[in-house]
Design a protein around this motif. Structure first.
Motif, mmCIF file in Angstrom:
data_model
loop_
_atom_site.group_PDB
_atom_site.id
_atom_site.type_symbol
_atom_site.label_atom_id
_atom_site.label_comp_id
_atom_site.label_asym_id
_atom_site.label_seq_id
_atom_site.Cartn_x
_atom_site.Cartn_y
_atom_site.Cartn_z
ATOM 1 N N LYS A 1 0.822 -1.211 0.000
ATOM 2 C CA LYS A 1 0.000 0.000 0.000
ATOM 3 C C LYS A 1 0.861 1.269 0.000
ATOM 4 C CE LYS A 1 -4.087 -2.006 2.229
ATOM 5 N NZ LYS A 1 -3.672 -3.412 2.200
ATOM 6 N N ASP A 2 2.168 1.075 -0.034
ATOM 7 C CA ASP A 2 3.058 2.233 -0.147
ATOM 8 C C ASP A 2 2.744 2.952 -1.456
ATOM 9 O OD1 ASP A 2 6.414 2.928 0.702
ATOM 10 O OD2 ASP A 2 5.398 3.817 -1.013
ATOM 11 N N PRO A 3 2.477 4.265 -1.416
ATOM 12 C CA PRO A 3 2.108 5.000 -2.633
ATOM 13 C C PRO A 3 3.146 4.906 -3.745
ATOM 14 C CG PRO A 3 1.649 6.316 -0.689
ATOM 15 C CD PRO A 3 2.435 5.129 -0.222
ATOM 16 N N THR A 4 4.413 4.658 -3.376
ATOM 17 C CA THR A 4 5.468 4.577 -4.386
ATOM 18 C C THR A 4 5.958 3.145 -4.615
ATOM 19 O OG1 THR A 4 7.079 5.158 -2.657
ATOM 20 C CG2 THR A 4 6.259 6.940 -4.049
ATOM 21 N N GLY A 5 5.274 2.172 -4.026
ATOM 22 C CA GLY A 5 5.565 0.779 -4.345
ATOM 23 C C GLY A 5 6.677 0.107 -3.570
ATOM 24 N N TRP A 6 7.233 0.786 -2.556
ATOM 25 C CA TRP A 6 8.266 0.134 -1.739
ATOM 26 C C TRP A 6 7.601 -0.850 -0.777
ATOM 27 C CZ3 TRP A 6 13.106 0.628 -3.270
ATOM 28 C CH2 TRP A 6 13.469 1.751 -4.015
ATOM 29 N N LYS B 1 5.630 -3.304 -21.137
ATOM 30 C CA LYS B 1 6.495 -2.805 -20.068
ATOM 31 C C LYS B 1 7.617 -3.807 -19.792
ATOM 32 C CE LYS B 1 3.233 0.347 -19.540
ATOM 33 N NZ LYS B 1 2.120 -0.249 -20.300
ATOM 34 N N HIS B 2 8.659 -3.306 -19.136
ATOM 35 C CA HIS B 2 9.792 -4.161 -18.779
ATOM 36 C C HIS B 2 9.583 -4.672 -17.354
ATOM 37 C CE1 HIS B 2 14.356 -4.800 -19.603
ATOM 38 N NE2 HIS B 2 13.798 -5.849 -19.062
ATOM 39 N N VAL B 3 9.587 -5.980 -17.171
ATOM 40 C CA VAL B 3 9.457 -6.595 -15.857
ATOM 41 C C VAL B 3 10.796 -7.225 -15.484
ATOM 42 C CG1 VAL B 3 8.264 -8.314 -14.459
ATOM 43 C CG2 VAL B 3 7.009 -7.051 -16.229
ATOM 44 N N ARG B 4 11.376 -6.749 -14.384
ATOM 45 C CA ARG B 4 12.703 -7.211 -13.964
ATOM 46 C C ARG B 4 12.606 -7.965 -12.650
ATOM 47 N NH1 ARG B 4 13.186 -2.110 -16.161
ATOM 48 N NH2 ARG B 4 14.782 -1.840 -17.779
ATOM 49 N N THR B 5 13.296 -9.101 -12.578
ATOM 50 C CA THR B 5 13.354 -9.903 -11.357
ATOM 51 C C THR B 5 14.816 -10.161 -11.018
ATOM 52 O OG1 THR B 5 11.271 -11.031 -11.904
ATOM 53 C CG2 THR B 5 12.688 -12.078 -10.252
ATOM 54 N N VAL B 6 15.183 -9.896 -9.755
ATOM 55 C CA VAL B 6 16.560 -10.105 -9.306
ATOM 56 C C VAL B 6 16.541 -10.942 -8.032
ATOM 57 C CG1 VAL B 6 18.676 -9.016 -8.476
ATOM 58 C CG2 VAL B 6 17.359 -7.929 -10.299
ATOM 59 N N LEU C 1 17.370 -4.971 -3.068
ATOM 60 C CA LEU C 1 17.342 -5.504 -4.436
ATOM 61 C C LEU C 1 16.380 -4.698 -5.301
ATOM 62 C CD1 LEU C 1 17.306 -9.335 -3.671
ATOM 63 C CD2 LEU C 1 19.194 -8.054 -4.718
ATOM 64 N N LEU C 2 15.262 -4.302 -4.704
ATOM 65 C CA LEU C 2 14.297 -3.485 -5.438
ATOM 66 C C LEU C 2 14.904 -2.125 -5.777
ATOM 67 C CD1 LEU C 2 11.472 -3.150 -6.589
ATOM 68 C CD2 LEU C 2 10.696 -2.414 -4.322
ATOM 69 N N ALA C 3 15.663 -1.565 -4.845
ATOM 70 C CA ALA C 3 16.335 -0.292 -5.106
ATOM 71 C C ALA C 3 17.325 -0.428 -6.260
ATOM 72 C CB ALA C 3 17.046 0.178 -3.844
ATOM 73 N N GLU C 4 17.979 -1.595 -6.331
ATOM 74 C CA GLU C 4 18.916 -1.868 -7.429
ATOM 75 C C GLU C 4 18.185 -1.880 -8.772
ATOM 76 O OE1 GLU C 4 21.304 -5.821 -8.939
ATOM 77 O OE2 GLU C 4 21.358 -5.354 -6.793
ATOM 78 N N ILE C 5 17.017 -2.520 -8.798
ATOM 79 C CA ILE C 5 16.242 -2.580 -10.033
ATOM 80 C C ILE C 5 15.757 -1.188 -10.431
ATOM 81 C CG2 ILE C 5 14.122 -3.453 -11.099
ATOM 82 C CD1 ILE C 5 14.327 -5.890 -9.246
ATOM 83 N N ARG C 6 15.222 -0.457 -9.450
ATOM 84 C CA ARG C 6 14.624 0.842 -9.724
ATOM 85 C C ARG C 6 15.663 1.953 -9.900
ATOM 86 N NH1 ARG C 6 9.465 1.486 -5.672
ATOM 87 N NH2 ARG C 6 9.601 3.580 -6.587
ATOM 88 N N GLU C 7 16.904 1.668 -9.455
ATOM 89 C CA GLU C 7 17.968 2.672 -9.487
ATOM 90 C C GLU C 7 17.543 3.925 -8.725
ATOM 91 O OE1 GLU C 7 18.899 3.214 -13.631
ATOM 92 O OE2 GLU C 7 20.134 1.410 -13.702
ATOM 93 N N GLU C 8 16.988 3.674 -7.542
ATOM 94 C CA GLU C 8 16.532 4.740 -6.667
ATOM 95 C C GLU C 8 16.946 4.431 -5.233
ATOM 96 O OE1 GLU C 8 12.323 5.168 -6.938
ATOM 97 O OE2 GLU C 8 12.304 5.176 -9.124
ATOM 98 N N GLN C 9 17.004 5.466 -4.397
ATOM 99 C CA GLN C 9 17.229 5.260 -2.976
ATOM 100 C C GLN C 9 15.911 4.887 -2.316
ATOM 101 O OE1 GLN C 9 19.855 5.143 -1.206
ATOM 102 N NE2 GLN C 9 21.472 6.127 -2.360
ATOM 103 N N PRO C 10 15.902 3.828 -1.506
ATOM 104 C CA PRO C 10 14.655 3.438 -0.827
ATOM 105 C C PRO C 10 14.406 4.314 0.397
ATOM 106 C CG PRO C 10 16.429 1.983 -0.173
ATOM 107 C CD PRO C 10 17.013 2.906 -1.228
ATOM 108 N N PRO C 11 13.190 4.337 0.905
ATOM 109 C CA PRO C 11 12.899 5.085 2.123
ATOM 110 C C PRO C 11 13.618 4.467 3.315
ATOM 111 C CG PRO C 11 11.036 3.744 1.495
ATOM 112 C CD PRO C 11 12.007 3.677 0.349
#
Length: 240
Positions: free
Chosen positions: A127-132, A176-181, A215-225
């Motif tokens: 339910k995180d608005p940004t998907g984390w 869309k591109h779906v990535r799994t790590v 791992l999700l941050a790695e896929i998204r190339e973003e800093q997680p909360p």
């Protein structure tokens, strides 16, 4: 190359239904070789879309294993899909009832039988608005600590761009591109052998979900909360 784990009729039915669903996205899989070719494993993943189970099932199946999903008991009542889920070894998760302990018992049995169990510790789509990832339930820690099986964190992103479970938007085109790590097995030796308390279960759960989040941050190339999202609670938005 190892032999494919045998699954039977219902696993074949699941494959026939799920493989075409994954064609909705352009798939990239990284780290599939870390999934054991034989023996038990606990695959711990984030959850962002109703398309996650088909995508993750195909990922595990392509690596010659049969996934046993822990899923809400209501999904087992869905016509056709529920029969496929049950027939392929799915594990119904009951909450708030006398049957709740049966869910973990069935998962323990699957791991002891050398199966691959896939769990979404958040219990539902984030339910995180940004998907984390959200703050997870601690059943995953109990499974991890009470079984001598590798615990593999994994993250997947992109299924939510195709089908957003909360906005109900279905956007298959453009593809869309779906990535799994998949990450390395988590070292839980510092926690094994200790009395299992609520505090220990929370600590191990957060450790596992931190690995998934990274791992999700790695896929998204973003800093997680800095904190896991808790519905209804205000969160510090500082990034780590």
């Amino acid at each position: 190359m190892g032999k494919r784990e045998k699954g039977g009729f219902w696993v074949g039915a699941a494959a026939a239904a799920f493989y075409p669903m994954t064609w909705l996205g352009k798939r990239t899989y990284v780290g599939g070789e870390k999934l054991p070719r034989t023996g038990a494993a606990l695959l711990v993943m984030n959850h962002v879309s109703h398309l996650d189970p088909p995508n993750d099932a195909v990922f595990v199946h392509r690596n010659k294993r049969v996934p046993r999903f822990m899923a809400k008991d209501s999904l087992f009542k869905v016509p056709i899909f529920g029969r496929i889920l049950k027939g392929s070894g799915g594990i119904p998760v009951y909450r708030g009832s006398s049957e709740a302990k049966d869910s973990l018992r069935a998962a323990h049995e699957a791991l002891k039988e050398g199966k691959v169990v896939v769990i979404y510790p958040e219990g539902t789509i984030s339910k995180d608005p940004t998907g984390w990832p959200m703050r997870a339930r601690t059943g995953v820690a109990r499974l991890a600590l009470e079984n001598d099986a590798p615990v593999l964190p994994a993250a997947r992103w992109g299924t939510n761009d195709i089908w957003d479970g909360y906005t109900k938007k279905f956007r298959p085109l453009p593809r869309k591109h779906v990535r799994t790590v998949v990450g390395d097995p988590v070292d839980l030796s510092p926690y094994r052998g200790k009395p299992i308390t609520n505090q220990l279960l929370r600590e191990v759960t957060d450790l596992l979900m931190t690995q998934v989040r990274d791992l999700l941050a790695e896929i998204r190339e973003e800093q997680p909360p800095a904190e896991f999202f808790r519905p209804g609670a205000k969160r510090d938005e500082t990034a780590i």
